[in-house]
Write a protein that holds these residues in place. Sequence first.
Motif, PDB file in Angstrom:
ATOM      1  N   THR A 212       0.961  -1.350   0.061  1.00 11.62           N
ATOM      2  CA  THR A 212      -0.045  -0.076  -0.049  1.00 11.62           C
ATOM      3  C   THR A 212       0.922   1.360  -0.174  1.00 11.62           C
ATOM      4  OG1 THR A 212      -0.019   0.091   2.250  1.00 11.62           O
ATOM      5  CG2 THR A 212      -1.719  -1.080   1.388  1.00 11.62           C
ATOM      6  N   ARG A 213       0.271   2.470  -0.351  1.00 12.10           N
ATOM      7  CA  ARG A 213       1.091   3.635  -0.291  1.00 12.10           C
ATOM      8  C   ARG A 213       1.425   3.764   1.105  1.00 12.10           C
ATOM      9  NH1 ARG A 213      -1.386   6.788  -4.927  1.00 12.10           N
ATOM     10  NH2 ARG A 213      -0.319   5.587  -6.612  1.00 12.10           N
ATOM     11  N   SER A 214       0.320   3.742   2.010  1.00 13.48           N
ATOM     12  CA  SER A 214       0.545   3.749   3.472  1.00 13.48           C
ATOM     13  C   SER A 214      -0.806   2.814   4.251  1.00 13.48           C
ATOM     14  CB  SER A 214       0.617   5.081   4.021  1.00 13.48           C
ATOM     15  OG  SER A 214      -0.498   5.857   4.047  1.00 13.48           O
ATOM     16  N   LEU A 215      -0.586   2.297   5.231  1.00 11.56           N
ATOM     17  CA  LEU A 215      -1.695   1.621   5.818  1.00 11.56           C
ATOM     18  C   LEU A 215      -2.655   2.644   6.216  1.00 11.56           C
ATOM     19  CD1 LEU A 215      -0.393  -1.099   7.935  1.00 11.56           C
ATOM     20  CD2 LEU A 215      -1.650  -1.469   6.170  1.00 11.56           C
ATOM     21  N   PRO A 216      -3.931   2.511   6.216  1.00  9.56           N
ATOM     22  CA  PRO A 216      -4.712   3.296   6.843  1.00  9.56           C
ATOM     23  C   PRO A 216      -4.781   3.511   8.251  1.00  9.56           C
ATOM     24  CG  PRO A 216      -5.864   1.503   6.345  1.00  9.56           C
ATOM     25  CD  PRO A 216      -4.477   1.163   5.699  1.00  9.56           C
ATOM     26  N   GLU A 217      -5.256   4.653   8.950  1.00 11.65           N
ATOM     27  CA  GLU A 217      -5.268   4.702  10.341  1.00 11.65           C
ATOM     28  C   GLU A 217      -6.427   3.690  10.723  1.00 11.65           C
ATOM     29  OE1 GLU A 217      -3.831   7.128  12.466  1.00 11.65           O
ATOM     30  OE2 GLU A 217      -2.538   7.108  10.500  1.00 11.65           O
ATOM     31  N   ALA A 218      -6.432   3.687  12.233  1.00 12.98           N
ATOM     32  CA  ALA A 218      -7.508   2.768  12.614  1.00 12.98           C
ATOM     33  C   ALA A 218      -9.013   3.469  12.177  1.00 12.98           C
ATOM     34  CB  ALA A 218      -7.376   2.491  14.105  1.00 12.98           C
ATOM     35  N   GLY A 219      -9.755   2.258  11.686  1.00 13.11           N
ATOM     36  CA  GLY A 219     -11.091   2.924  11.460  1.00 13.11           C
ATOM     37  C   GLY A 219     -11.138   3.161   9.865  1.00 13.11           C
ATOM     38  N   GLY A 220     -10.187   3.135   9.199  1.00 11.77           N
ATOM     39  CA  GLY A 220      -9.969   3.710   7.920  1.00 11.77           C
ATOM     40  C   GLY A 220      -9.896   2.230   6.764  1.00 11.77           C
ATOM     41  N   SER A 221      -9.902   2.714   5.465  1.00 12.33           N
ATOM     42  CA  SER A 221      -9.548   1.354   4.501  1.00 12.33           C
ATOM     43  C   SER A 221      -8.597   2.318   3.377  1.00 12.33           C
ATOM     44  CB  SER A 221     -10.935   1.076   4.167  1.00 12.33           C
ATOM     45  OG  SER A 221     -11.645   2.180   3.388  1.00 12.33           O
ATOM     46  N   THR A 222      -8.047   1.204   2.547  1.00 14.27           N
ATOM     47  CA  THR A 222      -7.357   1.894   1.448  1.00 14.27           C
ATOM     48  C   THR A 222      -7.353   0.698   0.464  1.00 14.27           C
ATOM     49  OG1 THR A 222      -5.214   2.902   1.038  1.00 14.27           O
ATOM     50  CG2 THR A 222      -4.930   0.680   2.248  1.00 14.27           C
ATOM     51  N   THR A 223      -6.929   0.975  -0.581  1.00 19.07           N
ATOM     52  CA  THR A 223      -6.644   0.190  -1.676  1.00 19.07           C
ATOM     53  C   THR A 223      -5.083  -0.414  -1.673  1.00 19.07           C
ATOM     54  OG1 THR A 223      -8.440   1.396  -2.907  1.00 19.07           O
ATOM     55  CG2 THR A 223      -6.984   0.022  -4.259  1.00 19.07           C
ATOM     56  N   ALA A 224      -5.096  -1.542  -1.870  1.00 19.49           N
ATOM     57  CA  ALA A 224      -3.715  -2.111  -2.081  1.00 19.49           C
ATOM     58  C   ALA A 224      -3.348  -1.828  -3.673  1.00 19.49           C
ATOM     59  CB  ALA A 224      -3.637  -3.650  -2.061  1.00 19.49           C
ATOM     60  N   GLU A 225      -1.994  -1.387  -3.489  1.00 15.78           N
ATOM     61  CA  GLU A 225      -1.187  -1.189  -4.841  1.00 15.78           C
ATOM     62  C   GLU A 225      -0.908  -2.496  -5.631  1.00 15.78           C
ATOM     63  OE1 GLU A 225      -0.664   2.251  -5.982  1.00 15.78           O
ATOM     64  OE2 GLU A 225      -1.901   2.492  -4.451  1.00 15.78           O
ATOM     65  N   ASP A 226      -0.652  -3.219  -4.718  1.00 13.96           N
ATOM     66  CA  ASP A 226      -0.330  -4.738  -5.564  1.00 13.96           C
ATOM     67  C   ASP A 226      -0.529  -5.690  -4.367  1.00 13.96           C
ATOM     68  OD1 ASP A 226       0.928  -6.487  -7.100  1.00 13.96           O
ATOM     69  OD2 ASP A 226       2.835  -6.390  -6.158  1.00 13.96           O
ATOM     70  N   LEU A 227      -0.832  -6.926  -4.489  1.00 11.75           N
ATOM     71  CA  LEU A 227      -0.997  -7.921  -3.706  1.00 11.75           C
ATOM     72  C   LEU A 227      -0.653  -9.200  -4.441  1.00 11.75           C
ATOM     73  CD1 LEU A 227      -3.896  -8.840  -1.589  1.00 11.75           C
ATOM     74  CD2 LEU A 227      -3.410 -10.512  -3.150  1.00 11.75           C
ATOM     75  N   ARG A 228       0.349  -9.806  -3.823  1.00 10.47           N
ATOM     76  CA  ARG A 228       0.912 -11.407  -4.446  1.00 10.47           C
ATOM     77  C   ARG A 228       0.953 -12.234  -3.276  1.00 10.47           C
ATOM     78  NH1 ARG A 228       6.298 -10.129  -6.552  1.00 10.47           N
ATOM     79  NH2 ARG A 228       5.918  -8.317  -5.199  1.00 10.47           N
ATOM     80  N   GLU A 229       0.482 -13.558  -3.484  1.00 10.61           N
ATOM     81  CA  GLU A 229       0.242 -14.633  -2.624  1.00 10.61           C
ATOM     82  C   GLU A 229       1.550 -15.699  -3.124  1.00 10.61           C
ATOM     83  OE1 GLU A 229      -3.334 -15.880  -1.570  1.00 10.61           O
ATOM     84  OE2 GLU A 229      -2.637 -17.596  -0.520  1.00 10.61           O
ATOM     85  N   LEU A 230       2.644 -15.926  -2.244  1.00 10.50           N
ATOM     86  CA  LEU A 230       3.952 -16.699  -2.812  1.00 10.50           C
ATOM     87  C   LEU A 230       4.178 -17.642  -1.756  1.00 10.50           C
ATOM     88  CD1 LEU A 230       6.331 -13.442  -3.016  1.00 10.50           C
ATOM     89  CD2 LEU A 230       4.918 -14.552  -5.238  1.00 10.50           C
ATOM     90  N   LEU A 231       4.734 -18.782  -2.403  1.00  8.42           N
ATOM     91  CA  LEU A 231       5.260 -19.818  -1.454  1.00  8.42           C
ATOM     92  C   LEU A 231       6.273 -19.059  -0.410  1.00  8.42           C
ATOM     93  CD1 LEU A 231       6.185 -22.594  -0.643  1.00  8.42           C
ATOM     94  CD2 LEU A 231       8.001 -22.479  -2.748  1.00  8.42           C
ATOM     95  N   GLY A 232       6.049 -19.138   0.905  1.00  6.82           N
ATOM     96  CA  GLY A 232       6.967 -18.588   1.748  1.00  6.82           C
ATOM     97  C   GLY A 232       7.318 -19.230   2.931  1.00  6.82           C
ATOM     98  N   GLY A 233       7.727 -18.712   4.000  1.00  3.98           N
ATOM     99  CA  GLY A 233       8.314 -19.370   5.311  1.00  3.98           C
ATOM    100  C   GLY A 233       9.639 -19.657   5.194  1.00  3.98           C
ATOM    101  N   LYS A 234      10.463 -19.422   6.351  1.00  2.00           N
ATOM    102  CA  LYS A 234      11.844 -19.375   6.183  1.00  2.00           C
ATOM    103  C   LYS A 234      12.418 -20.677   5.431  1.00  2.00           C
ATOM    104  CE  LYS A 234      14.023 -17.452   9.756  1.00  2.00           C
ATOM    105  NZ  LYS A 234      14.440 -16.324   9.104  1.00  2.00           N
ATOM    106  N   GLY A 235      11.662 -21.701   5.697  1.00  2.00           N
ATOM    107  CA  GLY A 235      12.441 -22.981   5.155  1.00  2.00           C
ATOM    108  C   GLY A 235      12.326 -23.104   3.602  1.00  2.00           C
ATOM    109  N   ALA A 236      10.998 -22.780   3.220  1.00  2.00           N
ATOM    110  CA  ALA A 236      10.819 -22.733   1.846  1.00  2.00           C
ATOM    111  C   ALA A 236      11.683 -21.723   0.904  1.00  2.00           C
ATOM    112  CB  ALA A 236       9.260 -22.455   1.621  1.00  2.00           C
ATOM    113  N   ASN A 237      11.612 -20.454   1.724  1.00  2.00           N
ATOM    114  CA  ASN A 237      12.431 -19.597   1.061  1.00  2.00           C
ATOM    115  C   ASN A 237      14.029 -19.869   1.236  1.00  2.00           C
ATOM    116  OD1 ASN A 237      10.395 -17.591   0.953  1.00  2.00           O
ATOM    117  ND2 ASN A 237      10.884 -16.496   2.944  1.00  2.00           N
ATOM    118  N   GLN A 238      14.417 -20.405   2.052  1.00  2.00           N
ATOM    119  CA  GLN A 238      16.015 -20.980   1.810  1.00  2.00           C
ATOM    120  C   GLN A 238      16.166 -22.024   0.891  1.00  2.00           C
ATOM    121  OE1 GLN A 238      17.117 -21.923   5.813  1.00  2.00           O
ATOM    122  NE2 GLN A 238      16.889 -19.944   6.776  1.00  2.00           N
ATOM    123  N   ALA A 239      14.896 -23.012   0.887  1.00  2.00           N
ATOM    124  CA  ALA A 239      15.047 -24.101  -0.241  1.00  2.00           C
ATOM    125  C   ALA A 239      14.900 -23.712  -1.687  1.00  2.00           C
ATOM    126  CB  ALA A 239      13.887 -25.022   0.037  1.00  2.00           C
TER     127      ALA A 239
END
Lengths: 326, 326
Positions: B18-45
């Motif tokens: 996001t450009r910046s996270l909204p304040e509490a109570g607010g909302s914003t639009t994500a500039e980008d969203l990606r869902e990846l394989l992650g976790g420390k073990g997976a990243n290292q592998a």
Amino acid sequence: MADVVVLGQVGRDLVVRTRSLPEAGGSTTAEDLRELLGGKGANQAVALAQLGVPVALVGVVGDDGPGRQVRDQAAADGIDVSCVVVRPDAGTALLLDLVEDGGRRRLVEHVPPEVLLTPGDVAAAAGELRSCQVLLAQLQQPGDAIRAALGLVPDTAFVVSDGAPADEATRAAVIARAAVVRADAVEAGRLAGRPLAGVDEAREAAAELLTAGPRLVALSVGEAGDLVVWRAGPTLGAASRDPEVDPRWADGEVLVPHLGPPPMDPTGAGDAYAAVLTASLLGGAGPEEAAWAASAAAAVTVAHAGGRPQLDAGALGEVIRRHRAA
Amino acid sequence: MADVVVLGQVGRDLVVRTRSLPEAGGSTTAEDLRELLGGKGANQAVALAQLGVPVALVGVVGDDGPGRQVRDQAAADGIDVSCVVVRPDAGTALLLDLVEDGGRRRLVEHVPPEVLLTPGDVAAAAGELRSCQVLLAQLQQPGDAIRAALGLVPDTAFVVSDGAPADEATRAAVIARAAVVRADAVEAGRLAGRPLAGVDEAREAAAELLTAGPRLVALSVGEAGDLVVWRAGPTLGAASRDPEVDPRWADGEVLVPHLGPPPMDPTGAGDAYAAVLTASLLGGAGPEEAAWAASAAAAVTVAHAGGRPQLDAGALGEVIRRHRAA
């Protein structure tokens, strides 16, 4: 066929509860994480299904794992998903609902433009639209898709609009056709063409809207609650064809305060409100009864994390009884 | 069989920019969203696979859509996933990586206890462990699982530990068996048994650790970079069985500064560091060369959002060349 067709967003609602979000550079552990069917259209359709109203959803998901998952979930919730389009090469919308202790909530929305409705998607749902009793349309969807849907619903059906449209042509078409107009405080200002502050200004805007076509206008007025204003006429529900003025439907208004304890997570309050307002009116409730039921639905929904409603008629009655006893 | 077995977390990395996270109570639009394989073990592998090192991952995913998706992704990345356990009735770990403009990053982790490794999971990977040349073990996993793995690797293999173990028995077992100990600034304090501030205190802690068993200790020292200290002995890589002291492996140390421009998202820096330190030493690099390559890998990884590495040997060399030219 479904009694109510909901036209709106369907996606996933990722609810992440933390004690508090970390500072920039920091990290924390989530207290709870849930991935639910979400999006305003899906939330409204779920609420209607929970109240036993036959409902079809017109919306778009991406051709991905999450898209298939939320469509399956909607079907499992008893929603007719035959008009939920699976768009090739698109990513399913995600609503990230960051909830901290004390009900502080931040929303981050990711809605790829490919998963907005097109006139073609609406045309593909013509069968459902032509035979429905109510169209509940979310005005965040593109204007051309909304106008296409308005052109397909039968004269015998009533239209409920939720939100404020992006363009003037759609605003005019909605005001001319909708029997029920629902908007939150910001959207109400966009519908009125000027920012609205307080109950008196909302009442004035509602009166203007009623003159232009709608029978009932429900505007959120922030801390003061929800103002519902209506004008005289026959019972709104399609079940009644009596042309006489229903005594409950004499010109009137009610300002319903926020019911229940302070919100745990405000997400989904507006969706539950719109769905229960719709279901109540469809079922033949008078405007005041429908307004109280809708506010009770919002109160039930903000008592838990995530926008997904958890409604039953008994719970709504209980919220109203408790408020009156207090 | 794989040369390197990575023991650690595997899950999904949801990167929301996001450009910046909204304040509490607010909302914003994500500039980008990606869902990846992650976790420390997976990243290292993933990092090891990207550098052409045959690698197997020992970790646990939930028996859900996201779990199947990340396991499939790991296999597509060239990782041996035959020892990635799919745990019934468990939810896959999620790392929520909230990135704002300017590189401000917040991490929210959700790791259900059911997706931590058990001694039984490790026993099921005995074939891989008994035939590996290196075990790269993340010490965030439960101590009994780590100790089980240490008992299975052959004497000819070297062990790289990443992080700090939760209990003293595991700490003792790791220090006794690991040839290479890697820790960030906080973990280094837990390994040393006292908080460490600055390069001198880190150097002192490294010297103590080297006395207790390891050949090389790599400690992050915050702003100052990464301190790598080693003691004399034969080449560490299993390929070499020469008992003579390699001249590059005389007692020594190097303090490598942070390389490259300021981070866009620091997620995954430590994982890329550990993986490339491991790959370099396995390939017969001397300690100083391995230290520079590892720091270059961290620099490449923090230049993009998300913890997933995007490494190739050329890019690492380029980072080091640019730094030396500057």
